[in-house]
Design a protein around this motif. Structure first.
Motif, PDB file in Angstrom:
ATOM      1  N   VAL A  30      39.692  -5.058  81.751  1.00 35.31           N
ATOM      2  CA  VAL A  30      39.684  -3.836  82.565  1.00 35.31           C
ATOM      3  C   VAL A  30      39.484  -2.618  81.672  1.00 35.31           C
ATOM      4  O   VAL A  30      38.692  -1.722  81.986  1.00 35.31           O
ATOM      5  CB  VAL A  30      40.997  -3.720  83.358  1.00 35.31           C
ATOM      6  N   LEU A  31      40.176  -2.601  80.533  1.00 34.99           N
ATOM      7  CA  LEU A  31      40.054  -1.476  79.606  1.00 34.99           C
ATOM      8  C   LEU A  31      38.643  -1.371  79.041  1.00 34.99           C
ATOM      9  O   LEU A  31      38.077  -0.271  78.965  1.00 34.99           O
ATOM     10  CB  LEU A  31      41.071  -1.641  78.471  1.00 34.99           C
ATOM     11  N   ARG A  32      38.083  -2.493  78.653  1.00 34.21           N
ATOM     12  CA  ARG A  32      36.720  -2.484  78.087  1.00 34.21           C
ATOM     13  C   ARG A  32      35.725  -1.915  79.093  1.00 34.21           C
ATOM     14  O   ARG A  32      34.897  -1.067  78.768  1.00 34.21           O
ATOM     15  CB  ARG A  32      36.322  -3.898  77.677  1.00 34.21           C
ATOM     16  N   ARG A  33      35.804  -2.384  80.340  1.00 35.39           N
ATOM     17  CA  ARG A  33      34.872  -1.896  81.366  1.00 35.39           C
ATOM     18  C   ARG A  33      35.082  -0.409  81.627  1.00 35.39           C
ATOM     19  O   ARG A  33      34.116   0.333  81.836  1.00 35.39           O
ATOM     20  CB  ARG A  33      35.045  -2.690  82.662  1.00 35.39           C
ATOM     21  N   GLU A  34      36.346   0.032  81.597  1.00 39.02           N
ATOM     22  CA  GLU A  34      36.622   1.449  81.848  1.00 39.02           C
ATOM     23  C   GLU A  34      36.017   2.329  80.753  1.00 39.02           C
ATOM     24  O   GLU A  34      35.433   3.385  81.041  1.00 39.02           O
ATOM     25  CB  GLU A  34      38.127   1.674  81.932  1.00 39.02           C
ATOM     26  N   ILE A  35      36.131   1.896  79.496  1.00 42.51           N
ATOM     27  CA  ILE A  35      35.535   2.675  78.403  1.00 42.51           C
ATOM     28  C   ILE A  35      34.023   2.731  78.557  1.00 42.51           C
ATOM     29  O   ILE A  35      33.402   3.797  78.410  1.00 42.51           O
ATOM     30  CB  ILE A  35      35.920   2.085  77.038  1.00 42.51           C
ATOM     31  N   GLU A  36      33.403   1.602  78.855  1.00 47.01           N
ATOM     32  CA  GLU A  36      31.945   1.572  79.024  1.00 47.01           C
ATOM     33  C   GLU A  36      31.510   2.487  80.161  1.00 47.01           C
ATOM     34  O   GLU A  36      30.499   3.204  80.053  1.00 47.01           O
ATOM     35  CB  GLU A  36      31.498   0.138  79.276  1.00 47.01           C
ATOM     36  N   GLU A  37      32.271   2.484  81.258  1.00 48.06           N
ATOM     37  CA  GLU A  37      31.912   3.331  82.401  1.00 48.06           C
ATOM     38  C   GLU A  37      32.099   4.809  82.073  1.00 48.06           C
ATOM     39  O   GLU A  37      31.287   5.648  82.490  1.00 48.06           O
ATOM     40  CB  GLU A  37      32.763   2.934  83.607  1.00 48.06           C
ATOM     41  N   LEU A  38      33.153   5.144  81.314  1.00 49.23           N
ATOM     42  CA  LEU A  38      33.359   6.541  80.939  1.00 49.23           C
ATOM     43  C   LEU A  38      32.238   7.032  80.027  1.00 49.23           C
ATOM     44  O   LEU A  38      31.761   8.171  80.166  1.00 49.23           O
ATOM     45  CB  LEU A  38      34.714   6.696  80.241  1.00 49.23           C
ATOM     46  N   ILE A  39      31.827   6.211  79.067  1.00 50.60           N
ATOM     47  CA  ILE A  39      30.742   6.601  78.163  1.00 50.60           C
ATOM     48  C   ILE A  39      29.451   6.814  78.949  1.00 50.60           C
ATOM     49  O   ILE A  39      28.735   7.803  78.741  1.00 50.60           O
ATOM     50  CB  ILE A  39      30.553   5.541  77.063  1.00 50.60           C
ATOM     51  N   ARG A  40      29.192   5.936  79.892  1.00 53.95           N
ATOM     52  CA  ARG A  40      27.960   6.069  80.690  1.00 53.95           C
ATOM     53  C   ARG A  40      28.023   7.316  81.571  1.00 53.95           C
ATOM     54  O   ARG A  40      27.037   8.059  81.700  1.00 53.95           O
ATOM     55  CB  ARG A  40      27.756   4.821  81.544  1.00 53.95           C
ATOM     56  N   ALA A  41      29.195   7.574  82.175  1.00 54.65           N
ATOM     57  CA  ALA A  41      29.314   8.707  83.094  1.00 54.65           C
ATOM     58  C   ALA A  41      29.260  10.037  82.357  1.00 54.65           C
ATOM     59  O   ALA A  41      28.637  10.993  82.829  1.00 54.65           O
ATOM     60  CB  ALA A  41      30.618   8.589  83.880  1.00 54.65           C
ATOM     61  N   ARG A  42      29.902  10.126  81.189  1.00 53.05           N
ATOM     62  CA  ARG A  42      30.020  11.413  80.493  1.00 53.05           C
ATOM     63  C   ARG A  42      28.876  11.677  79.524  1.00 53.05           C
ATOM     64  O   ARG A  42      28.519  12.840  79.289  1.00 53.05           O
ATOM     65  CB  ARG A  42      31.354  11.481  79.749  1.00 53.05           C
ATOM     66  N   LEU A  43      28.320  10.619  78.937  1.00 56.13           N
ATOM     67  CA  LEU A  43      27.294  10.812  77.910  1.00 56.13           C
ATOM     68  C   LEU A  43      25.922  10.315  78.327  1.00 56.13           C
ATOM     69  O   LEU A  43      24.952  10.486  77.589  1.00 56.13           O
ATOM     70  CB  LEU A  43      27.723  10.124  76.606  1.00 56.13           C
TER      71      LEU A  43
END
Length: 429
Positions: free
Chosen positions: A388-401
């Protein structure tokens, strides 16, 4: 367009007069600048206003290295002979070979004045006992900052680097009220205390001054350090070739203001075109420095490669900035510019599920990287479900950057720690 909006209105006339005299005499003192101005067909003596600086050519780290290779040790750009130099520093060399920086007695006095003003702006006071955790050798964040803190009247504890146990002893016995170091070392020292079963907040530190690398102004990092130490964090920004600290963050300001006074003129430019950028809130660009009265290393329109964002204005109208990274470190992922510090800030927001420590693994030298961007992030003490944590980090990077990343979570303490500057990228398999 005013390209020198960092100069205070009350200083503009005096700075212009001093700079005109300085530039007019520079070709006589420096063969490098005599040739550079002649090659570009410009006469610095014709400068009328500070905005006329844009007519002069840029210099950069490569030209300084070439100058020193041609005329060692200080280069053809040096304005004095070695006999006038009282101390030599070196650039930290984030890219390529470091260059020597000579300092005359007058240059040193100017550095001390500028740096003391910066630390007062960040909140240093005479009653502070400051643990100085920066290298005391060639690093400009070492001895010159010692001089400035002593000028203010602070009680200085010059620990330097590589002496963490002595730093702990100082914290235990000397009533330390303030820390000064790179963001990496402040994090390192806090983790070291935690590993010993000790709470950093128990030592009574009230102020943390950081600089020497991008990241000290990242909101997530600031919040983490303030929670970790129970202390206020403020950031300074300088340049080894120009001055140790030229921008400083007033407590609670949300950005750093120019504190170089009448010694340096700052421009903001588009890093790609070189065209001037107005330092208005929301603008971004690269900082360019011109020395007004420097004797040994009289830099003219020196490109720092520091990429900054104008975050707002102080009450007196001075622009406030944050350094978001160095253009040398920037990665390009399918045309999107990505600073490694931005990745770190995203991961830090998830503390304590992550430790906040990251490294980007590159297939080869940048800046261009094919997606997905490979990111290693350390698990924290309360990581929860790793998937869950890994997917959340990937989604945050995609959304913000706006880039696609592949995140690998690694055990706590497995990524490199350092007492100086963090290495946020590495070339790996």
């Amino acid at each position: 367009m005013t390209t020198t909006g960092f100069v205070a209105d009350e200083d503009r006339d005096a700075v212009t007069a001093t700079l005109r005299a300085h530039l007019a005499g520079l070709p006589r003192r420096s063969p490098f600048y005599a040739d550079l101005f002649a090659a570009h067909g410009v006469d610095p003596a014709t400068l009328v206003s500070l905005d006329d600086l844009r007519k002069l050519p840029f210099t950069d780290k490569r030209t300084l290295r070439d100058s020193q290779a041609e005329a060692p040790p200080l280069g053809r750009h040096a304005g004095v002979d070695m006999v006038e130099v009282i101390r030599v520093h070196a650039s930290t060399g984030t890219t390529g070979r470091p260059s020597w920086v000579g300092v005359t007695r007058r240059d040193s006095q100017a550095w001390t004045e500028m740096t003391a003003r910066a630390f007062v702006t960040m909140g240093a006071r005479r009653e502070d006992v400051v643990l100085h955790g920066a290298g005391l050798t060639l690093f400009v964040g070492g001895l010159p900052i010692r001089d400035a803190l002593e000028r203010i009247g602070c009680t200085l504890v010059p620990i330097g680097t590589g002496a963490t146990q002595r730093a702990v002893l100082a914290l235990e016995t000397l009533g330390v009220t303030a820390l000064h170091a790179t963001p990496s070392y402040i994090r390192y020292l806090g983790e070291h205390l935690r590993e010993q079963g000790r709470d950093p907040r128990g030592f009574g530190v009230r102020k943390v001054f950081v600089g020497g690398e991008p990241g000290g102004g990242e909101p997530a990092f600031q919040r983490h350090i303030e929670r970790e130490w129970g202390a206020r964090v403020t950031e300074g920004l300088g340049n080894a070739d120009m001055a140790p600290v030229l921008f400083a963050e007033p407590p609670g300001a949300g950005g750093m203001r120019f504190t170089g006074g009448r010694h340096v003129v700052v421009e903001l430019i588009d890093p790609d075109s070189g065209e001037p950028v107005d330092p208005e809130p929301g603008a971004s660009g690269e900082l360019v420095y011109t020395s007004v009265d420097r004797e040994c290393c009289p830099l003219v329109r020196f490109r720092t490669r520091d990429r900054v964002l104008v975050t707002g204005r102080a009450a007196d109208g001075a622009p406030l900035i944050r350094c978001v990274g160095r253009t040398d470190d920037m990665l390009i992922v399918l045309g999107v510019n990505v600073f490694p510090t931005a990745i770190r800030d995203i991961v830090q927001t998830l503390h304590p599920r992550t430790s906040g420590v990251v490294q980007i693994v590159l297939p080869g030298p940048g800046p261009r990287v094919e997606p997905p961007l490979r990111v290693e992030a350390e698990l924290g003490e309360a990581s929860g479900d790793p998937d869950v944590l890994r997917r959340e980090i990937e989604e945050l990077i995609r959304a913000r950057l706006s880039v696609r990343a592949s995140v690998e979570l690694v055990p706590p303490g497995s990524l490199e720690r350092t007492e100086m500057k963090s290495r946020l990228t590495r070339i790996g398999g």
